[in-house]
Write a protein that holds these residues in place. Structure first.
Motif: not given
Length: 280
Positions: A214-219, A221-229, A268-272
């Protein structure tokens, strides 16, 4: 008497003027609408609603599902979502699911690479670090063939008709190219069915996502968080990636990319995709 007659006459005059005015306005309105309706199409002003342009995501298949806190669902983005493709190490989510469905004791000690570690630690090595040897060791608990059958039982249970497993790791078979005739030697699924799998884990076995990276670096929004990958890559599968995001309202976004060009492109495509979801 004369005053009464004058009042009556005045009343009739006002009434006549008022009614006449109404008929005049009615006629004018009728003429306007008649002329508008019968006007050439080129003379009628057009009202255009411009849709937001979708991103060009360079991957074989993409699927994004929004699950609202009310339980309602909405497909946000889709591209070849039903195409059957090899899924590489996304496989390991189902390998972990076998363990959780069987209610095994996660504190049980298992030998791995000459050391005694807990079953939970083995799962973490498989999910967080995508360790193939960890997945193979896990399968040995049941004997590999039985383990793979349990993986396919889970696919059938979830009605994943486009999903099949032939090994616990997601590695490609040697000297084979993925095709319609060879697909049963691979682990395969579709972007849509991976989202169904992720939704089931999120609802029934969320502990699995807690063991992923859950530490993958994505940009975000405030209040959002990565909970699984879960990441994946093989020569035949290309880059695959599942990302589950939550927001402060209790909504969830399940995003799947299959068949990106390489390991870096999948991010890169996921960030898009995330940028488009967040209207950036």
């Amino acid at each position: 008497m004369k005053k009464i007659i004058d009042k009556i006459f005045l009343s009739f005059f006002i009434l006549f003027f008022f009614v006449g005015g109404l008929f005049w306005w009615q006629k004018k309105l009728e003429e306007f609408f008649f002329n508008f309706i019968n006007a050439p199409l080129k003379d009628i002003p057009k009202i255009e609603f411009k849709e937001r342009e979708k991103p060009q995501i360079k991957a074989e298949a993409v699927f994004s599902l929004l699950i609202l806190n009310s339980g309602k669902e909405k497909v946000i983005f889709k591209k070849n979502e039903n195409e059957i493709l090899p899924i590489a190490s996304l496989t390991k989510l189902v390998s972990a699911l076998v363990v959780f469905e069987e209610n095994l004791d996660l504190s049980e000690k298992i030998e791995f690479k000459g050391k005694k570690i807990t079953l939970k630690e083995l799962l973490e090595k498989m999910l967080y670090f995508s360790d193939n040897e960890a997945a193979k060791n896990l399968a040995k608990i049941f004997e590999e063939e039985k383990f793979i059958e349990k993986m396919n039982e889970i696919a059938r249970k979830l009605n994943l008709s486009q999903t099949h497993f032939s090994n616990p790791t997601g590695l490609d078979p040697e000297n084979l190219i993925f095709s319609t005739s060879t697909k049963d030697f691979f682990n395969y699924s579709s972007a849509k069915e991976i989202s169904i799998l992720a939704k089931y884990i999120l609802k029934e076995k969320p502990e699995i996502f807690e063991l992923t990276n859950t530490n993958l670096k994505f940009d975000l929004l405030p209040g959002q968080k990565l909970i699984g990958s879960k990441t994946g890559f093989t020569k035949e599968a290309g880059g695959s990636l599942l990302v589950v995001i939550s927001d402060e309202k209790g909504n969830y976004f399940i995003n799947v990319i299959l068949g990106a060009r390489d390991k870096e492109k999948r991010f890169e495509e996921m960030q898009k995709l995330i940028n488009w979801i967040n209207k950036k």
